[in-house]
Design a protein around this motif. Structure first.
Motif, short mmCIF file in Angstrom:
data_model
loop_
_atom_site.label_atom_id
_atom_site.label_comp_id
_atom_site.label_asym_id
_atom_site.label_seq_id
_atom_site.Cartn_x
_atom_site.Cartn_y
_atom_site.Cartn_z
N PHE A 68 -10.12 -4.10 -8.97
CA PHE A 68 -10.31 -4.63 -7.68
C PHE A 68 -10.98 -4.12 -6.38
O PHE A 68 -11.80 -5.04 -5.87
CB PHE A 68 -8.90 -5.27 -7.20
N ASP A 69 -10.88 -2.86 -6.29
CA ASP A 69 -12.05 -2.05 -5.62
C ASP A 69 -12.02 -2.54 -4.11
O ASP A 69 -13.04 -3.19 -3.66
CB ASP A 69 -13.25 -1.96 -6.11
N LEU A 70 -10.99 -2.74 -3.08
CA LEU A 70 -10.98 -3.17 -1.82
C LEU A 70 -11.75 -2.63 -0.99
O LEU A 70 -12.20 -3.02 0.08
CB LEU A 70 -9.54 -3.11 -1.16
N GLU A 71 -12.39 -1.42 -1.45
CA GLU A 71 -13.08 -0.63 -0.57
C GLU A 71 -14.57 -1.31 -0.34
O GLU A 71 -15.16 -1.20 0.72
CB GLU A 71 -13.43 0.66 -0.94
N ARG A 72 -14.97 -2.22 -1.18
CA ARG A 72 -16.07 -2.73 -1.12
C ARG A 72 -16.04 -3.90 -0.19
O ARG A 72 -16.99 -4.56 0.58
CB ARG A 72 -16.51 -3.59 -2.37
N VAL B 92 1.27 -12.16 3.41
CA VAL B 92 0.98 -12.03 2.14
C VAL B 92 2.13 -12.38 1.18
O VAL B 92 2.97 -11.41 0.98
CB VAL B 92 0.35 -10.94 1.56
N PRO B 93 2.34 -13.61 0.72
CA PRO B 93 3.51 -13.92 0.20
C PRO B 93 3.58 -13.37 -1.17
O PRO B 93 2.45 -12.93 -1.76
CB PRO B 93 3.65 -15.60 0.26
N GLY B 94 4.69 -13.46 -1.91
CA GLY B 94 4.85 -12.85 -3.27
C GLY B 94 5.87 -11.75 -3.57
O GLY B 94 6.14 -11.19 -2.71
N CYS B 95 6.33 -11.67 -4.76
CA CYS B 95 7.09 -10.52 -5.14
C CYS B 95 6.92 -9.81 -6.39
O CYS B 95 7.54 -10.42 -7.26
CB CYS B 95 8.70 -10.93 -4.98
N PRO C 144 -3.00 -8.18 -6.41
CA PRO C 144 -4.10 -7.54 -5.46
C PRO C 144 -5.19 -8.36 -5.15
O PRO C 144 -5.54 -8.18 -3.80
CB PRO C 144 -4.58 -6.56 -6.73
N GLU C 145 -5.10 -9.74 -5.82
CA GLU C 145 -6.16 -10.60 -5.52
C GLU C 145 -5.69 -11.19 -4.05
O GLU C 145 -6.38 -11.51 -3.16
CB GLU C 145 -6.30 -11.94 -6.33
N ALA C 146 -4.29 -11.46 -3.93
CA ALA C 146 -3.57 -11.86 -2.79
C ALA C 146 -3.93 -10.88 -1.38
O ALA C 146 -4.30 -11.40 -0.56
CB ALA C 146 -2.35 -11.98 -2.80
N LEU C 147 -3.90 -9.68 -1.86
CA LEU C 147 -4.19 -8.63 -0.69
C LEU C 147 -5.66 -8.58 -0.31
O LEU C 147 -5.91 -8.72 0.80
CB LEU C 147 -3.89 -7.20 -1.25
N ALA C 148 -6.69 -8.93 -1.33
CA ALA C 148 -8.04 -9.04 -0.86
C ALA C 148 -8.27 -10.16 -0.35
O ALA C 148 -8.91 -10.04 0.93
CB ALA C 148 -8.74 -9.24 -2.44
N GLN C 149 -7.35 -11.53 -0.48
CA GLN C 149 -7.65 -12.67 0.18
C GLN C 149 -7.11 -12.43 1.77
O GLN C 149 -7.50 -13.07 2.80
CB GLN C 149 -7.02 -13.73 -0.26
N ALA C 150 -5.85 -11.52 1.71
CA ALA C 150 -5.46 -11.24 3.02
C ALA C 150 -6.45 -10.60 3.93
O ALA C 150 -6.56 -10.64 5.14
CB ALA C 150 -4.31 -10.53 3.14
N VAL C 151 -7.21 -9.55 3.47
CA VAL C 151 -8.31 -8.75 3.92
C VAL C 151 -9.39 -9.73 4.43
O VAL C 151 -9.78 -9.45 5.59
CB VAL C 151 -8.92 -7.54 3.01
N LEU C 152 -9.67 -10.60 3.55
CA LEU C 152 -10.86 -11.65 4.02
C LEU C 152 -10.53 -12.50 5.09
O LEU C 152 -11.11 -12.66 6.23
CB LEU C 152 -11.26 -12.38 2.80
#
Ligand code: SF4
Length: 175
Positions: A64-68, A142-145, A149-157
């Protein structure tokens, strides 16, 4: 003054710097560059509060590489601008998170990750836990349990979008 080269600077440098800054602040391109720099410098404090932290680890890995997106965890709160609360916080741990938040320079943001951070999740109404909004100003949930990781990427965006909207406020912090 540069003794080696024989160059001499005249005038009040402080005044010149202030006029230059005032001029640049009126230029939209300057605002865009500043905003772009902040957008892609999202540095969370390296805090693991609960099991959602495993998803943060996955999001930081090569798949997922959020550093990008400019998302890079740091060890010291003084070099960071984001608190990412991963799931449950006990009242005892919330004191540590709050202290880290107070040590961070402004501007700074908060992401609350997982059902436990949003409303208590499986620890709802527990005597020893607290939800994030009760001790920090949350910018993105960021909802979910656990959230993927895609949801976290969406939160960063989404946070980057919010920072863009706050562009004018950021300029005031330069003064
Ligand atoms: S939301 Fe789920 S995965 Fe995240 S801390 Fe709570 S129980 Fe753990």
């Amino acid at each position: 003054m540069d003794d080696q080269q024989g160059l001499i600077w005249f005038g009040n440098l402080e005044e010149v710097a202030k006029k230059s800054l005032d001029y640049l602040k009126k230029k939209d391109s300057f605002l865009k560059i500043l905003s772009w720099g902040v957008d892609y410098s999202i540095w969370p404090a390296h805090l693991m509060t609960s099991c959602c932290g495993a998803e943060l680890a996955a999001a930081s890995g090569p798949r997922f590489d959020l550093e990008r997106l400019g998302f890079l965890p740091f060890g010291s709160p003084r070099q960071t601008n984001l608190i990412l609360v991963e799931g449950t916080t006990t009242i005892k741990m919330a004191r540590v998170v709050k202290r880290s938040w107070e040590q961070m320079p402004s501007p700074k943001w908060v992401i609350a990750m997982g059902a436990c951070a949003m409303d208590g999740g499986i620890f709802f109404d527990s005597y020893n836990t607290i939800v994030v909004r009760d001790y920090l100003p949350v910018d993105v949930y960021v909802p979910g349990c656990p959230p993927r990781p895609e949801a976290l990427a969406q939160a960063v965006l989404m946070l980057q979008e919010k920072i863009k909207r706050q562009r004018q406020d950021l300029i005031k912090t330069v003064d």
